[in-house]
Design a protein around this motif. Structure first.
Motif, short mmCIF file in Angstrom:
data_model
loop_
_atom_site.label_atom_id
_atom_site.label_comp_id
_atom_site.label_asym_id
_atom_site.label_seq_id
_atom_site.Cartn_x
_atom_site.Cartn_y
_atom_site.Cartn_z
N ARG A 49 44.47 35.47 14.75
CA ARG A 49 43.23 35.78 14.03
C ARG A 49 43.02 34.88 12.81
NH1 ARG A 49 45.40 40.52 15.80
NH2 ARG A 49 44.12 41.77 17.22
N ARG A 50 43.98 33.97 12.58
CA ARG A 50 43.82 33.02 11.47
C ARG A 50 43.89 31.61 12.04
NH1 ARG A 50 47.98 33.06 7.77
NH2 ARG A 50 46.66 31.77 6.45
N PHE A 51 42.92 30.79 11.66
CA PHE A 51 42.78 29.48 12.29
C PHE A 51 42.72 28.37 11.24
CE2 PHE A 51 40.61 32.76 14.76
CZ PHE A 51 41.25 32.65 15.99
N ARG A 52 43.18 27.20 11.62
CA ARG A 52 43.02 26.02 10.77
C ARG A 52 41.57 25.56 10.84
NH1 ARG A 52 48.67 23.35 10.76
NH2 ARG A 52 47.59 21.43 10.19
N SER A 53 41.19 24.75 9.86
CA SER A 53 39.77 24.37 9.79
C SER A 53 39.42 23.21 10.73
CB SER A 53 39.38 24.02 8.35
OG SER A 53 40.24 23.00 7.89
N GLU A 54 40.43 22.53 11.28
CA GLU A 54 40.13 21.41 12.18
C GLU A 54 39.34 21.86 13.41
OE1 GLU A 54 44.57 20.34 11.90
OE2 GLU A 54 43.47 21.89 10.82
N PHE A 71 37.10 37.86 10.79
CA PHE A 71 37.99 36.71 11.00
C PHE A 71 37.43 35.70 12.00
CE2 PHE A 71 39.10 39.36 14.58
CZ PHE A 71 39.42 38.45 15.58
N ILE A 72 36.52 36.11 12.87
CA ILE A 72 36.03 35.15 13.86
C ILE A 72 35.20 34.03 13.24
CG2 ILE A 72 36.09 36.90 15.71
CD1 ILE A 72 33.04 36.86 15.77
N THR A 73 34.78 34.23 11.99
CA THR A 73 34.07 33.13 11.31
C THR A 73 35.01 31.95 11.05
OG1 THR A 73 34.52 34.06 9.13
CG2 THR A 73 32.44 34.68 10.16
N GLY A 74 36.30 32.19 11.08
CA GLY A 74 37.28 31.11 10.89
C GLY A 74 37.61 30.36 12.17
N ALA A 75 37.15 30.87 13.29
CA ALA A 75 37.42 30.21 14.57
C ALA A 75 36.49 29.01 14.76
CB ALA A 75 37.23 31.20 15.71
N ALA A 76 36.98 27.98 15.41
CA ALA A 76 36.14 26.81 15.66
C ALA A 76 35.01 27.15 16.63
CB ALA A 76 36.99 25.67 16.22
N ILE A 106 22.56 38.89 33.30
CA ILE A 106 23.81 38.38 32.71
C ILE A 106 24.30 39.37 31.66
CG2 ILE A 106 24.90 36.46 31.49
CD1 ILE A 106 23.83 35.57 34.19
N VAL A 107 25.51 39.88 31.84
CA VAL A 107 26.01 40.88 30.90
C VAL A 107 27.27 40.38 30.19
CG1 VAL A 107 24.99 42.84 32.13
CG2 VAL A 107 27.30 42.11 32.69
N PRO A 108 27.37 40.65 28.89
CA PRO A 108 28.55 40.19 28.15
C PRO A 108 29.74 41.12 28.39
CG PRO A 108 27.09 41.38 26.67
CD PRO A 108 26.42 41.38 28.03
N VAL A 109 30.90 40.54 28.54
CA VAL A 109 32.11 41.34 28.79
C VAL A 109 33.12 41.20 27.66
CG1 VAL A 109 34.09 41.65 30.36
CG2 VAL A 109 31.81 41.25 31.30
N ALA A 110 33.38 39.97 27.24
CA ALA A 110 34.42 39.75 26.22
C ALA A 110 34.01 38.63 25.29
CB ALA A 110 35.75 39.41 26.88
N LEU A 111 34.56 38.67 24.08
CA LEU A 111 34.38 37.60 23.11
C LEU A 111 35.75 37.05 22.77
CD1 LEU A 111 31.97 39.52 20.67
CD2 LEU A 111 31.30 37.84 22.41
N VAL A 112 35.93 35.75 22.91
CA VAL A 112 37.23 35.14 22.65
C VAL A 112 37.09 34.06 21.58
CG1 VAL A 112 39.19 33.90 23.64
CG2 VAL A 112 37.99 35.62 25.02
N PRO A 113 37.43 34.39 20.32
CA PRO A 113 37.43 33.35 19.29
C PRO A 113 38.59 32.40 19.53
CG PRO A 113 38.28 35.43 18.41
CD PRO A 113 37.82 35.70 19.82
N PRO A 137 45.78 27.52 15.65
CA PRO A 137 46.38 28.63 14.90
C PRO A 137 46.82 28.23 13.49
CG PRO A 137 47.37 28.44 17.09
CD PRO A 137 46.52 27.21 16.89
N ALA A 138 46.56 29.12 12.55
CA ALA A 138 47.06 28.93 11.19
C ALA A 138 48.10 29.99 10.87
CB ALA A 138 45.91 29.01 10.19
N GLU A 139 48.55 30.69 11.88
CA GLU A 139 49.60 31.68 11.67
C GLU A 139 50.60 31.55 12.80
OE1 GLU A 139 48.23 35.77 11.92
OE2 GLU A 139 46.71 35.27 13.40
N ALA A 140 51.86 31.85 12.47
CA ALA A 140 52.90 31.81 13.50
C ALA A 140 52.87 33.13 14.25
CB ALA A 140 54.26 31.61 12.85
#
Lengths: 205, 205
Positions: B31-36, B95-100, B165-172, B176-179
């Motif tokens: 849930r934590r991502f690098r900015s690249e 936290f998904i705002t941090g995902a690319a 078309i129906v939405p099922v899942a969201l995958v950010p 990774p910025a966390e181990a």
């Protein structure tokens, strides 16, 4: 000559040389199985892998019933076929009698945070992929009907599931007796949209 | 020194050296991502892999909306947070705002044989595993609530999804910025039953 994938079954715990890409691209639904049993320990390993699938709030709600008893498998066929939708009559469940085992993926609704089906399906996805990576074949069969409860109820009764344990998927497993035919895939570019769905993108067949 | 997994991102198409077992065992919800940004081509490859998941009658009903637009992601956060169940208030979607990128896994109900959710969840499972194998992190967020339709309806409206078309899942997704912390797993032996569910087996916590 047995193909390499089957040969590796003699060392099931080392049989994980397929990369994720290879396994996903090479996996197919398998419905014909050889009569040999699955080597000792392989199904436990697959279950260990399957339970590492993500689950809501890390509740780890999955449990697994490994069905080898012929009478139980025959009863499962009967239940599944009685619930076969009209558009799937060409795909009865009889073939699962040829599988060495059928794994019923179930979830404990008390640990599922109302996301039991998702958690069970995610675990079944990993179970199927891991089976392929370990030289086994299988396919995904549903254990419930979202519109009415009798399919799940009959499976629950057959498997003596307690009230809180609900069946999600049935995965027959065995050593494949059929080759994976190349799969005709839809055009990828028609399936990918950016930011919002774009109805001008041509959708492939 | 960047860890090996991230280093491999410079060659995304060769970054598939993780075996299925390694990937399943090593994957965690991130849930934590690098900015690249995510290297060119990787998300297309992940989608290509995800669509190889099994689907009912091989209908291949999945399509994917890759969301990078900050306004759309912000609107998704708002929708998800408004639908956060009481027992998940500690896990807002900010936290998904941090995902690319956020990949919305959707299904065409006209090709889904009434098994759209299963097909979408299976595809999301492969997407998550492939992301890990390609050096990315992500996690599974649902895009619907089985008990009432407004979560899916609001996401559909935001993403301009056509009726079928129906939405099922969201995958950010992001670097990774966390181990991945070691995961405490339940006792395996308490999760495996043979032929029928055995209530005498001690269930682990």
């Amino acid at each position: 000559m047995r193909p390499a994938k089957l040969k590796r079954m003699t060392q099931p715990m080392d049989a994980t040389q397929l990369t994720v890409d290879e396994a996903i691209m090479g996996r197919r639904s398998i419905r014909r199985f050889r009569s040999e049993p699955i080597p000792e320990g392989v199904i436990d390993r697959l279950i260990d892998l399957a339970r590492h699938a993500p689950s809501s709030m890390d509740g780890q709600p999955c449990c697994f019933v490994v069905i080898r008893d012929r009478d139980v498998v025959a009863a499962l066929v009967k239940i599944k076929n009685a619930h076969l939708p009209p558009d799937k009559q060409a795909y009865p469940a009889d073939f699962i009698t040829g599988a060495a085992a059928v794994v019923a993926v179930c979830v404990d609704s008390g640990r599922a945070y109302k996301r039991g089906r998702e958690s069970g399906i995610l675990a079944a996805a990993y179970l199927l992929l891991a089976a392929h990576a370990h030289g086994l074949g299988g396919c995904y069969l549903t254990a419930y009907n979202a519109e009415e409860g009798s399919l799940a109820a009959e499976i629950s009764e057959l498997l003596n599931l307690p009230e809180e344990i609900v069946p999600v998927a049935l995965v027959p497993l065995g050593i494949p007796a059929e080759a994976a035919a190349p799969k005709q895939m839809r055009t990828l570019s028609g399936l990918v949209h950016h930011d919002r769905y774009d109805q001008t993108i041509p959708v492939g067949d």
